[in-house]
Design a protein around this motif. Structure first.
Motif, short mmCIF file in Angstrom:
data_model
loop_
_atom_site.label_atom_id
_atom_site.label_comp_id
_atom_site.label_asym_id
_atom_site.label_seq_id
_atom_site.Cartn_x
_atom_site.Cartn_y
_atom_site.Cartn_z
N THR A 143 -12.76 20.33 7.10
CA THR A 143 -11.57 19.59 6.67
C THR A 143 -11.94 18.17 6.29
O THR A 143 -11.47 17.63 5.26
N ALA A 144 -12.80 17.54 7.10
CA ALA A 144 -13.21 16.16 6.82
C ALA A 144 -13.91 16.05 5.47
O ALA A 144 -13.61 15.16 4.66
N HIS A 145 -14.84 16.96 5.21
CA HIS A 145 -15.56 16.90 3.93
C HIS A 145 -14.63 17.21 2.75
O HIS A 145 -14.76 16.61 1.68
N ALA A 146 -13.70 18.15 2.95
CA ALA A 146 -12.78 18.50 1.88
C ALA A 146 -11.87 17.32 1.53
O ALA A 146 -11.65 17.00 0.35
N VAL A 147 -11.32 16.66 2.54
CA VAL A 147 -10.43 15.52 2.31
C VAL A 147 -11.21 14.34 1.74
O VAL A 147 -10.75 13.66 0.82
N ALA A 148 -12.42 14.09 2.28
CA ALA A 148 -13.21 12.96 1.82
C ALA A 148 -13.67 13.12 0.37
O ALA A 148 -13.96 12.12 -0.30
N SER A 149 -13.74 14.35 -0.11
CA SER A 149 -14.19 14.59 -1.49
C SER A 149 -13.07 14.43 -2.51
O SER A 149 -13.33 14.48 -3.71
N LEU A 150 -11.83 14.25 -2.06
CA LEU A 150 -10.72 14.07 -2.99
C LEU A 150 -10.86 12.73 -3.72
O LEU A 150 -11.38 11.76 -3.18
N PRO A 151 -10.40 12.66 -4.96
CA PRO A 151 -10.51 11.39 -5.72
C PRO A 151 -9.77 10.26 -5.01
O PRO A 151 -8.64 10.44 -4.55
N GLY A 152 -10.42 9.11 -4.93
CA GLY A 152 -9.78 7.95 -4.31
C GLY A 152 -9.50 8.11 -2.84
O GLY A 152 -8.51 7.57 -2.33
N ALA A 153 -10.37 8.83 -2.12
CA ALA A 153 -10.11 9.11 -0.70
C ALA A 153 -10.19 7.85 0.16
O ALA A 153 -9.57 7.81 1.23
N VAL A 154 -10.93 6.86 -0.29
CA VAL A 154 -11.11 5.64 0.51
C VAL A 154 -10.76 4.44 -0.36
O VAL A 154 -11.20 4.32 -1.50
N LEU A 155 -9.94 3.56 0.22
CA LEU A 155 -9.58 2.31 -0.45
C LEU A 155 -10.35 1.17 0.21
O LEU A 155 -10.24 0.96 1.42
N LEU A 156 -11.16 0.46 -0.58
CA LEU A 156 -11.93 -0.67 -0.06
C LEU A 156 -11.06 -1.92 -0.07
O LEU A 156 -10.35 -2.19 -1.04
N VAL A 157 -11.14 -2.69 1.02
CA VAL A 157 -10.28 -3.87 1.19
C VAL A 157 -11.15 -5.08 1.49
O VAL A 157 -12.05 -5.02 2.33
N ARG A 158 -10.86 -6.18 0.82
CA ARG A 158 -11.60 -7.42 1.04
C ARG A 158 -11.25 -8.01 2.41
O ARG A 158 -10.15 -7.80 2.93
N SER A 159 -12.19 -8.72 3.00
CA SER A 159 -11.96 -9.31 4.32
C SER A 159 -10.84 -10.34 4.27
O SER A 159 -10.73 -11.13 3.33
#
Length: 715
Positions: free
Chosen positions: A498-514
Motif C-alpha cells: 500500500t505504501a509503495h502504491a500510494v507513494a508512486s501516485l503523481p504528486g504524492a509528496v508536497l515539499l514545503v519551505r522552512s
C-alpha cells in the motif's frame, strides 16, 4: 472564588467606540464562562516557560528560575482575595515552573562534551544500549575510559557506529573498541535542528565510529532494570530477524521492539511519502492497540466461565491485565515520549474503568502533558511530542464537540463496518490536519494521499498485524514465535505494498519551505485556542492558524550557505533554485539544505544550468551576481588577488587572514570552524550573516571547538 460577569458577545449595537469600550467586559465574560477549562492551560503555560528557557541567548543563573517561582507563589498567596491578580500570579507561576523545570533538567544532565576530533583512540566502557542496523549497529557506551582524555574531560556517554558481520555485544557488557570520536554534530544551518542539544539531554557527549568489532571484556551480570530491558529488546529483535526475511523482518522488529534499523531505506521513503510513518514509530496508536487487544482477549476468556462472569468484575480484571501488558510493551519498545504520553492517558482511562467513571476528556491529556513536561521538559522541542499531543488534542476536541450518545449495539453488521471505515477516515483526516503543519515545519514534506493510505493500512495493522505480533511475543518463551510471525508478515507485506502504491501516485509528496522559528509557537497558540476553549471566542484560533500556515512565505531563504567543514557551499540562483559546489560530499547536509528550501533538486556550479543562473567558474573558484552584489566563492588562495578587489562578499574554503580588506563581508575556513555553518542574505541595503553558534547562543550544549594543538588540556 467566583467571577459573575456575564458571558458572550451580546449587545453589539452602538458606535464602534461603545463596542470597543465593552470589549474588556465581554472578554471577561467569555473567560468566566470557560472556568472549567482553565486547568487545561496549565501545561500550555508550563510549555511557554520551557520555550522561554530554550530561547535565551545565554544560560541564566542557577537560582533565577526557583526565585521567580517562589516569588510568584508568595504573591499568589498574598493576593488570593483579589481574583484578577491571583489568576495572573498563578499563570505567571506556571510559566516560571516550566522555566525552572527546564533549567534544573539541563543542570541535572550536564556532563563533559568533547570539543575536538580525536582518534583513533582506545575506548572502554559499558554498553548501555544497542541499535541494530544492517551490517552492524550503533552502541551507546557509559562508564567510559578514553585513552586521550582525563576523567574530568571524559563524556558520560558516547555513541559509536560499528560495521561488522559479527554478533554485537549485549547491553551490560563491558567492551573495548578502537574508535574515532568527534563532538556532537552542530545544526546544518542557523535555525535547523540542533543534534547536539538532543544528545546533550541524553547524556551523550561525543559520537564516532569503531575501527573494528568491539571486544567484550566482561559479560553482563544478571540483573533487572534498564540494562536488562535493553538486552531483552536486543534478543527479541534478533529472533524476529532470524524468523523472517527483509523487509517484513525489519518492520516486525520496529513494531515489537522499536528497533527500526533493519527497515530498507526505499521502504521507509515509501512509508513516509504515503503518510504511514506513524505506523512504524511506536506511539499512542500502538499502545492503544495493545491495550485494546489484551482487554478484549482477557475479558472474552474470562467470560467463557459463566459463574466467573456473573459473580466477579471481569471487566475490571481485564482492565488491569491491559494496563500491565501496555506497561510491559512501553518498556520493551524503549519508553519514547509518545508511548509515555499514551500510557499515562491509558492509565487514567483504565483507572476510570476500575472506578466506573468516564475519563476520555481533555483533562486527561492535560495531566499527561504536565507529567511529561515536568520530567522531560526538553521533549517539548521534539517532533514526537508535538505531533502526538497535537493529534490527540484535535481528536478529543472534535469528540467533545460532536460526540453522539448512540451505541453500536443496535446497528447491523453493514452499518458497523461503514461506521468503522468512516471512523478511520475521519480520525485520519482530523489528525492529519492537526499535525500537517508540524510535519512540514520539522520535515519540510507533506504526504498528499495519506488519507487513502491510512484507510487501507490502519485496519490491517489494527486487526491483523498487531494481534499476531502480541501472539508472537507470547509464544517466544516457548520457541514457537514463528507460528505468529509468519501471519504477521503477510499483513506487513500488505502495508508495504500500500505504501509503495500510494507513494508512486503523481504528486504524492508536497515539499514545503522552512518556516521562521516563530511560526511554530504561532501555530501552537492557534490550535490550542481553537481546541481548548468551548465558547465562541475559540474561533479566533482560525485566523491565527491561517497566519501560521503562511509563515514559510514570510521569510526569505538565504542566498548563500556555507558548511562548517568548508567542503560544501551553496548559492540560491535568480529563480530561487539551489546550486551546490559539489554533489559527492556532505550529502546529508546538502539534502537538509534542499529540504529547508522546499526543493528536491540542485544544480552543480560547473553545469550548464549554472551558466544560465549567471555563475562563472574557473579552476580557482566561482563568481555570481545576486541582487546587484558580486559574490566570490574561492577554492584557491591564488584567486584572492583579483576577487578581493571586486567582490562584495567573499567566501573561501581556505584561511583568509588579513589578505582581503575590500569586501563588505568575508567568510573563511576558520570562521566556519569557529562558529559553524553560515547563512547569508544579500539585499540592496547590505549583507546579513547568521552563524549556527551565534543563533544557538552561550548554552551548556554549545561547546566552542578546540584546536588539536590543545589536546593536552583534556588529559
Amino acid at each position: 472564588m467566583s467571577i459573575t460577569i456575564g458571558g458572550g458577545f451580546h449587545g453589539s449595537g452602538g458606535t464602534w467606540r461603545d463596542r470597543i469600550g465593552k470589549l474588556p467586559v465581554q472578554l471577561a465574560g467569555q473567560f468566566a464562562a470557560e472556568r472549567d477549562r482553565w486547568l487545561l492551560w496549565l501545561p500550555v503555560l508550563l510549555g511557554g516557560g520551557i520555550g522561554l528557557y530554550f530561547l535565551l541567548p545565554t544560560e541564566p543563573s542557577v537560582g533565577s528560575g526557583p526565585v521567580f517561582l517562589g516569588g510568584l507563589a508568595v504573591a499568589a498567596i498574598r493576593f488570593r482575595q483579589n481574583k484578577t491578580v491571583f489568576i495572573l500570579c498563578i499563570a505567571l507561576a506556571a510559566i516560571a515552573a516550566g522555566f525552572t523545570a527546564a533549567q534544573l533538567r539541563a543542570h541535572q544532565v550536564a556532563a563533559p562534551v568533547l570539543p575536538l576530533r580525536i582518534g583513533p583512540t582506545d575506548v572502554a566502557g559499558t554498553v548501555a544500549s544497542v541499535e541494530l542496523r544492517e551490517g552492524g549497529g550503533r552502541l551507546i557506551l557509559e562508564d567510559l575510559s578514553v585513552r586521550d582524555l582525563g576523567p574530568q574531560s571524559t563524556p558520560a556517554r558516547v555513541r559509536i557506529a560499528v560495521r561488522t558481520k559479527e554478533e554485537l555485544p549485549e547491553p551490560g557488557d563491558e567492551v573495548a573498541v578502537r574508535a574515532m570520536l568527534m563532538p556532537p554534530p552542530r545544526p546544518v544551518a542557523p535555525g535547523a535542528y540542533d543534534f547536539s542539544r538532543d544528545l546533550f539531554f541524553r547524556g551523550i557527549g561525543a559520537v564516532g565510529y569503531g575501527m573494528g568489532t568491539p571486544k567484550v571484556i566482561l559479560h553482563a551480570q544478571p540483573s533487572f532494570g534498564e540494562t536488562w530491558l535493553a538486552s531483552l529488546r536486543q534478543r527479541i529483535t534478533l529472533r524476529i530477524l532470524d524468523a523472517l526475511t527483509p523487509p517484513e523482518a525489519g518492520v516486525a522488529a520496529a513494531l515489537l521492539t522499536g528497533q527500526r534499523g533493519h527497515i530498507p531505506e526505499d521502504d521507509m521513503v515509501a512509508v513516509r511519502s504515503a503518510g504511514l510513518a506513524h505506523l512504524l514509530a511506536i506511539s499512542g496508536l500502538h499502545v492503544g492497540l495493545v491495550a485494546g487487544i489484551l482487554f478484549f482477549v482477557f475479558r472474552a476468556a474470562l467470560a467463557l466461565n459463566e459463574r466467573l462472569a456473573l459473580d466477579h468484575p471481569i471487566k475490571k480484571w481485564a482492565a488491569v491485565a491491559a494496563l500491565l501488558g501496555s506497561l510491559g510493551y512501553m518498556l520493551l519498545t524503549g519508553a519514547t515520549i509518545p508511548t509515555q504520553r499514551a500510557f499515562l492517558m491509558l492509565f487514567l482511562v483504565l483507572s476510570a474503568v476500575l472506578l466506573d467513571r468516564t475519563a476520555i476528556t481533555m483533562r486527561l491529556v492535560a495531566w499527561a502533558a504536565l507529567v511529561v513536561l515536568l520530567l522531560r521538559p526538553e521533549s517539548m522541542l521534539g517532533a514526537s511530542f508535538q505531533l502526538s499531543f497535537a493529534a490527540v488534542v484535535a481528536l478529543i476536541a472534535v469528540y467533545e464537540t460532536w460526540r453522539v450518545g448512540r451505541s453500536n449495539a443496535a446497528r447491523g453488521k453493514v452499518r458497523r463496518l461503514f461506521g468503522y471505515v468512516t471512523g478511520v477516515g475521519l480520525t485520519t483526516l482530523i489528525a492529519s490536519a492537526a499535525i500537517a503543519p508540524l510535519a512540514a515545519y520539522h520535515f519540510n514534506r507533506l504526504p498528499v494521499y495519506d488519507l487513502l493510505g491510512n484507510l487501507v493500512a490502519v485496519p490491517v495493522a489494527s486487526l491483523w498485524v498487531m494481534p499476531w505480533g502480541l501472539a508472537a511475543l507470547a509464544l517466544m518463551p516457548l520457541g514457537l514465535e514463528q507460528l505468529a510471525l509468519i501471519p504477521m508478515s503477510w499483513g506487513i507485506a500488505a502495508i508495504l505494498w500500500t505504501a509503495h502504491a500510494v507513494a508512486s501516485l503523481p504528486g504524492a509528496v508536497l515539499l514545503v519551505r522552512s518556516a521562521p522559528g516563530w511560526g511554530l509557537p504561532l501555530f501552537a497558540v492557534g490550535l490550542l485556542w481553537l481546541c481548548l476553549w468551548r465558547q465562541r471566542w475559540r474561533w479566533w484560533g482560525i485566523p491565527v492558524l491561517i497566519a501560521a500556515l503562511l509563515t514559510p512565505m514570510m521569510e526569505r531563504p538565504p542566498d548563500v550557505l556555507a558548511d562548517e567543514s568548508a567542503d560544501l557551499f551553496a548559492v540560491r540562483g535568480a529563480d530561487g533554485s539551489l546550486g551546490l559546489s559539489t554533489t559527492s560530499r556532505n550529502r546529508f547536509t546538502a539534502e537538509a539544505w534542499l529540504r529547508r528550501m522546499g526543493q528536491d533538486h540542485a544544480w552543480g556550479w560547473r553545469s550548464d544550468e549554472a551558466l544560465s543562473q549567471g555563475m562563472a567558474c574557473d579552476g580557482l573558484g566561482c563568481i555570481i551576481h545576486l541582487d546587484g552584489l558580486e559574490v566570490a566563492m574561492v577554492g584557491d588562495p591564488r584567486a584572492y588577488a583579483e576577487d578581493c578587489l571586486s567582490a562584495d562578499l567573499l567566501v573561501s574554503a581556505e584561511p583568509l587572514g588579513d589578505a582581503c580588506p575590500h569586501p563588505r563581508a568575508t567568510i573563511d575556513r576558520f570562521d566556519l570552524w569557529r562558529y559553524g555553518s553560515h547563512a547569508v542574505w544579500l539585499t540592496g541595503n547590505g549583507i546579513k550573516v547568521k552563524t549556527v553558534d551565534g543563533h544557538r547562543g552561550d548554552r551548556p550544549w554549545v561547546v566552542p571547538p578546540l584546536p588539536r594543538s590543545r589536546l593536552d588540556e583534556l588529559q
